[in-house]
Design a protein around this motif. Structure first.
Motif, PDB file in Angstrom:
ATOM      1  N   GLN A 181       9.621  11.279  -2.455  1.00 38.68           N
ATOM      2  CA  GLN A 181       8.193  10.999  -2.565  1.00 38.68           C
ATOM      3  C   GLN A 181       7.718  10.283  -1.307  1.00 38.68           C
ATOM      4  O   GLN A 181       8.432   9.463  -0.735  1.00 38.68           O
ATOM      5  N   ASP A 228       0.843   3.912  -4.039  1.00 41.79           N
ATOM      6  CA  ASP A 228       1.118   5.234  -4.617  1.00 41.79           C
ATOM      7  C   ASP A 228       2.494   5.290  -5.267  1.00 41.79           C
ATOM      8  O   ASP A 228       2.641   5.716  -6.420  1.00 41.79           O
ATOM      9  N   GLU A 280       2.238   5.237  -9.070  1.00 34.94           N
ATOM     10  CA  GLU A 280       2.244   6.650  -9.439  1.00 34.94           C
ATOM     11  C   GLU A 280       3.557   7.322  -9.042  1.00 34.94           C
ATOM     12  O   GLU A 280       3.571   8.299  -8.288  1.00 34.94           O
ATOM     13  N   GLY A 299       4.186   8.227   0.159  1.00 41.15           N
ATOM     14  CA  GLY A 299       2.874   7.709  -0.208  1.00 41.15           C
ATOM     15  C   GLY A 299       2.695   6.280   0.256  1.00 41.15           C
ATOM     16  O   GLY A 299       3.596   5.680   0.851  1.00 41.15           O
ATOM     17  N   THR A 300       1.533   5.732   0.000  1.00 41.99           N
ATOM     18  CA  THR A 300       1.305   4.321   0.285  1.00 41.99           C
ATOM     19  C   THR A 300       2.151   3.492  -0.670  1.00 41.99           C
ATOM     20  O   THR A 300       2.617   4.013  -1.704  1.00 41.99           O
TER      21      THR A 300
END
Length: 517
Positions: A377, A383, A387, A379-380
């Motif tokens: 994954q 994130d 998530e 993301g930030t």
């Protein structure tokens, strides 16, 4: 490659001589000035990626593009990178100032205009123009050959699918074959050893099973050797062509660098070297320690020297290989703030490798979660924490309470007599049967303790632990053991209700554990 990306890792794979696949299918874009963290457990391949960016290792497949140029075949000293190592890598016989000045002595700066006649500038421009023209021709020719070889490779690889016995071992070569044989032999020995009585029918049958597995593996492997040779030969030719494409992409820069080194640049003077080193010492807060030796400094101070030595050579990219792992908690926290400050102040691209989730979340603009040689994954920090795409990531990054709910149609799920809405649009196309169970996660800090009549779940307080800023409370319900982080104190044995806001429920994609663990 995206226009905004400064560093682009494209289909990177690394296989070592013994057949070990360290990383595979790595695709990652990093913008200029970003702070990116490669996060994952030990052995997931994050340091391998860092080494390949730095030039200490080479990918078996793929491209490492920095500022539009594939640099995978360039030596480390030709890349715009500097590395801060986990063990500091300081020279023990040099003091702080000498350690930092070491790299500056090879740096070059442009000569004054009076020392560079106009003719040299014109000659440099001509060399640059001619080398660009030549590289374009060579790249075009090599690219045509490369595309032809790739088509040949696809045809050969497709042949593995024509025989059932080849499908699962098409990437197996001699080293992997030997490792698999040893594994089967070991399993057979352990079976016989633990079985005590070799004549037992069950043990005998299982022993025969391993013999059959070995026989089938040997037959399949030997039969595909001619095809392996053909495939590997094409791959070697592709790697060779790819090397030359990379060379010609860097050719203009190398020619310009060669000319500048000889005619238009000079080494720094002793005064300039000393001033540059002292500026770096000031930047990392080591004033007054210039003449201390590494063994006279604390771990945090040694790491500051290592950081200063990296930034002093004016790189575009700082690579940090778990630089804080050897420090105690307090010093580690101080160095985290220091790295964040330096990143903001210098505006450089930082790439950090760590297995510390808190460190990754607190420092990064972008987090890249890895396991078993693959990116899981990107993301930030918000994130990947709020998530996560699957159970493994949700449990690896922070703590989570995992529940299951039954699909009730569209984006609705039934849980404990209530309806929950799915917030993961990627999961919805995969839903097929009503009443099928799917997993969701709620973070401990997102659960509120309420009166039993107001709760979604009812339970009894099993334990209360004080952690300074908040309490960690364990509640046992009829079907679950739930962890809650809260500032509200309660008592063991109390019956309570638990509830949460709809936006705190996150449904997870189903994932087989063997894919990520």
């Amino acid at each position: 490659m995206k226009k905004s990306s400064y560093i682009s890792l494209q289909k990177i794979a690394k296989t070592y001589a013994d057949g070990f696949l360290a990383v595979t299918d790595i695709n990652l874009d990093i913008n200029k000035g970003e702070f990116v963290t490669l996060l994952g457990p030990s052995g997931c391949g994050k340091t391998t990626i860092l080494k390949m960016i730095a030039g200490f290792d080479s990918p078996t497949e793929g491209r490492i593009v920095i500022n539009g140029i594939d640099v995978k075949d360039l030596p480390p000293n030709k890349r715009a990178t500097a590395t801060v190592f986990q063990d500091y890598a300081l020279f023990p016989n040099m003091n702080v100032l000498d350690n930092i000045m070491y790299g500056i002595k090879t740096m070059r700066v442009k000569k004054d205009a009076k020392d560079c006649p106009k003719e040299l500038t014109q000659q440099l421009a001509k060399i640059k123009q001619e080398s660009i023209k030549k590289s374009k021709v060579e790249i075009a020719q090599s690219t045509k050959t490369l595309e032809k070889l790739k088509k040949e490779l696809v045809k050969e690889v497709d042949k593995y699918e024509k025989k059932e016995i080849w499908k699962n071992i098409k990437n197996m070569r001699w080293n992997q074959y030997q490792a698999r044989v040893i594994e089967l032999q070991e399993k057979k020995r352990n079976l016989l050893k633990n079985g005590m009585v070799i004549l037992d029918k069950t043990i005998s049958a299982n022993s025969t099973k391993y013999d059959h597995l070995f026989h089938d593996l040997k037959k399949a492997y030997l039969s595909k050797i001619p095809l392996d040779k053909s495939v590997d030969k094409i791959k070697m030719r592709i790697q060779n062509i790819d090397f030359w494409i990379s060379y010609w992409e860097n050719y203009p820069m190398l020619q310009v660098d060669k000319f500048e080194k000889k005619y238009t640049t000079r080494k720094l003077t002793k005064t300039e070297i000393n001033k540059t080193a002292m500026d770096a010492i000031k930047t990392v807060g080591l004033e007054g320690k210039e003449f201390k030796f590494p063994n006279e400094l604390s771990g945090g101070m040694q790491q500051r020297v290592a950081v200063a030595r990296a930034i002093v050579v004016e790189p575009e990219i700082i690579l940090l290989d778990e630089p804080l792992s050897a420090l105690d908690a307090k010093v580690r926290k101080e160095m985290q703030y220091e790295l964040k400050r330096l990143h903001k102040e210098l505006g450089l691209t930082f790439i950090l490798v760590t297995h510390d989730q808190e460190e990754a979340l607190s420092l990064s603009d972008k987090v890249v979660v890895m396991s078993r040689g693959k990116i899981r994954q990107i993301g930030t920090p918000m994130d990947v924490y709020e998530e996560p795409i699957n159970h493994w990531i949700a449990s690896f990054i922070g703590k989570g309470n995992f529940f299951k709910a039954k699909w009730a149609g569209k984006n609705k799920f039934a849980f404990e007599g209530k309806t929950i809405l799915c917030d993961n649009p990627n999961l919805l196309p995969k839903l097929s049967k009503k009443d099928e169970e799917h997993e969701f996660v709620i973070r401990p800090e997102d659960i509120d303790i309420v009166n039993p009549n107001d709760g979604i779940i009812l339970g009894r307080v099993e334990s209360v632990a004080y952690h300074g800023l908040m309490y960690e409370i364990i509640v046992k319900s009829q079907n679950h053991t739930i962890s809650i982080n809260t500032t509200d104190k309660t008592v063991v044995g109390k019956n309570v209700g638990l509830r949460w806001n709809p936006e705190d429920v996150h449904f997870l994609m189903p994932t087989r554990n063997k894919e990520v663990l």
